[in-house]
Design an enzyme around this catalytic site. Structure first.
Site, PDB file in Angstrom:
ATOM      1  N   LYS A  35       0.844  -1.197   0.000  1.00 49.89           N
ATOM      2  CA  LYS A  35       0.000   0.000   0.000  1.00 49.89           C
ATOM      3  C   LYS A  35       0.885   1.256   0.000  1.00 49.89           C
ATOM      4  O   LYS A  35       2.099   1.156   0.225  1.00 49.89           O
ATOM      5  CB  LYS A  35      -0.920  -0.014   1.223  1.00 49.89           C
ATOM      6  CG  LYS A  35      -0.179  -0.011   2.534  1.00 49.89           C
ATOM      7  CD  LYS A  35      -1.128  -0.223   3.694  1.00 49.89           C
ATOM      8  CE  LYS A  35      -0.367  -0.146   5.000  1.00 49.89           C
ATOM      9  NZ  LYS A  35      -1.040   0.561   6.037  1.00 49.89           N
ATOM     10  N   TYR A 260      17.575  29.786   4.970  1.00 48.18           N
ATOM     11  CA  TYR A 260      16.373  30.529   5.370  1.00 48.18           C
ATOM     12  C   TYR A 260      16.304  30.717   6.882  1.00 48.18           C
ATOM     13  O   TYR A 260      16.597  29.809   7.659  1.00 48.18           O
ATOM     14  CB  TYR A 260      15.111  29.762   4.957  1.00 48.18           C
ATOM     15  CG  TYR A 260      14.753  29.920   3.496  1.00 48.18           C
ATOM     16  CD1 TYR A 260      14.477  31.170   2.954  1.00 48.18           C
ATOM     17  CD2 TYR A 260      14.675  28.794   2.679  1.00 48.18           C
ATOM     18  CE1 TYR A 260      14.136  31.303   1.616  1.00 48.18           C
ATOM     19  CE2 TYR A 260      14.335  28.911   1.339  1.00 48.18           C
ATOM     20  CZ  TYR A 260      14.067  30.173   0.816  1.00 48.18           C
ATOM     21  OH  TYR A 260      13.735  30.296  -0.504  1.00 48.18           O
TER      22      TYR A 260
END
Ligand SMILES: Cc1ncc(COP(=O)(O)O)c(C=O)c1O
Length: 373
Positions: A35, A260
């Site tokens: 899955k 950043y």
């Protein structure tokens, strides 16, 4: 040279891990959980490599199951969350999908349908996880209801799922085992059945609970399912190695900010490398300073905030580094669990989080180069 963010996927390690798992549970059939795009490794690529070596594949949605049929996968496929709407029961019937029943509305849908072929059914019981499954006291009635339905093939199988199998000392594990055993004993007197309880952690922890089917997921992909043992200690090998390269280097003066938010400030003059991989590729933005990154096989440390396309590292441990050098972010020689420790993540969401723009290269065997469904 094009951008170099790639995931190298090892067929050999995938099959090796399966062998290790089978050795743990030699008498059980294997439902390989594929899955979530095979935990980020590629639904088609993984399933086609496993098809001949496992008994069943486990998916979360009928869409995933249909994709597998479309590429010619013929072994049984189990819909681990069952049908999401009545029509899916009809499709499951014609395609021979195994269907988990965990909610009474699913039995109502069944009662109102006329399925072309009997459905292979699993009854999911909630042995203590508190997620999907019938409560233990009501489950026998639903088992009887399924048994009486002419739309259901025999035997009806029973499954449950552990909440804490990665923590061997958690008392909930034994409670779940006791509850599950009690339930299957009560069912055994009514009708023949088959049982499944163990995910990867359960397979390594609870040999007495392997029953007829085991359901490995994360261990197949070579990450440890246990908090107390590493993948290497369990003889599991990473299927995915994330590789990229160094695209820029500079010497930065003491006091210079990196990246950043200026989260990192150089505590002394530092050689800083910029690497082509960011949160837009699946490297978590929450990763803290100090996370290990292999540059030319030398362990360097992540510094500063992860950007969309780049990260920065302190290259002090790799003085000979040059632009173009190979970088490994997790996989061979750098266990994914180590990265998880520097983030708010676990190996499961790191693996499933690798993004489509990362190019996938499988070693050996069939070559599906896309990681998309
Ligand atoms: C029902 C079920 N079985 C098995 C698994 C496989 O678990 P793991 O990846 O921990 O082996 C999962 C994964 O979430 C699951 O939901």
């Amino acid at each position: 040279m094009s951008r170099t963010a790639i995931a190298i996927l090892s067929t050999e390690n995938l099959l090796h891990n399966l062998k290790v798992i089978k050795k743990q549970a030699p008498h059980s059939k294997v439902i390989a959980m594929v899955k979530a795009n095979a935990y980020g490794h590629g639904l088609r690529s993984v399933s086609s490599r496993l098809e001949k070596h496992v008994d069943m594949l486990g998916v979360a949605s009928i869409d995933e199951a249909l994709i597998l049929r479309k590429i010619g996968i013929q072994i049984p496929i189990i819909l681990a969350e069952g049908a999401f709407e009545p029509n899916e029961l009809l499709v499951a019937s014609t395609e021979g999908f195994h269907v988990v029943f965990h909610e009474k509305v699913q039995l109502q849908w069944l009662a109102n349908l006329s399925c072309p072929l009997p459905i292979q059914a699993w009854l999911k019981v909630d042995s203590g996880m508190g997620r999907l499954g019938f409560d233990m006291d009501e489950a026998p009635a639903y088992f009887d209801q399924l048994s009486k339905s002419r739309q259901i093939a025999q035997p009806i199988r029973i499954m449950s799922h552990f909440a804490c199998a990665d923590e061997p000392d958690n008392p909930l594990n034994q409670q779940q085992i006791d509850a599950f055993n009690q339930f299957i004993q009560s069912i055994a007197s009514k009708a023949p059945s088959e049982y499944s309880l163990c995910n990867s952690a359960g397979i390594f922890q609870y040999p007495a609970c392997h029953y007829h089917f085991i359901r490995p997921g994360i261990a197949l992909y070579g990450a440890s399912p246990l908090l107390s043992q590493s993948a290497a200690e369990l003889n599991l090998k990473p299927v995915m190695t994330l590789q990229t390269s160094l695209i820029s280097m500079k010497m930065m003066a003491k006091g210079s900010p990196v990246g950043y938010g200026a989260r990192f400030v150089c505590p002394q003059d530092l050689p800083v490398g910029i690497i082509a991989f960011g949160y837009g590729d699946g490297y978590p933005r929450t990763t803290r300073d100090g996370a290990p990154v292999l540059v030319n096989n030398a362990r360097c440390k992540l510094i500063g905030r992860v950007s969309m396309d780049m990260i920065a590292v302190d290259l002090s441990a790799c003085p000979d580094a040059k632009v173009g050098d190979p970088v490994i972010l997790w996989g061979n020689d750098l266990p994914i669990e180590e990265i998880a420790q520097f983030t708010a993540n676990v190996s499961y969401d790191l693996l499933t989080g690798v993004q489509n723009r990362v190019k996938f290269h499988w070693t050996r065997y069939i070559n599906h180069t896309t990681n998309g469904l």
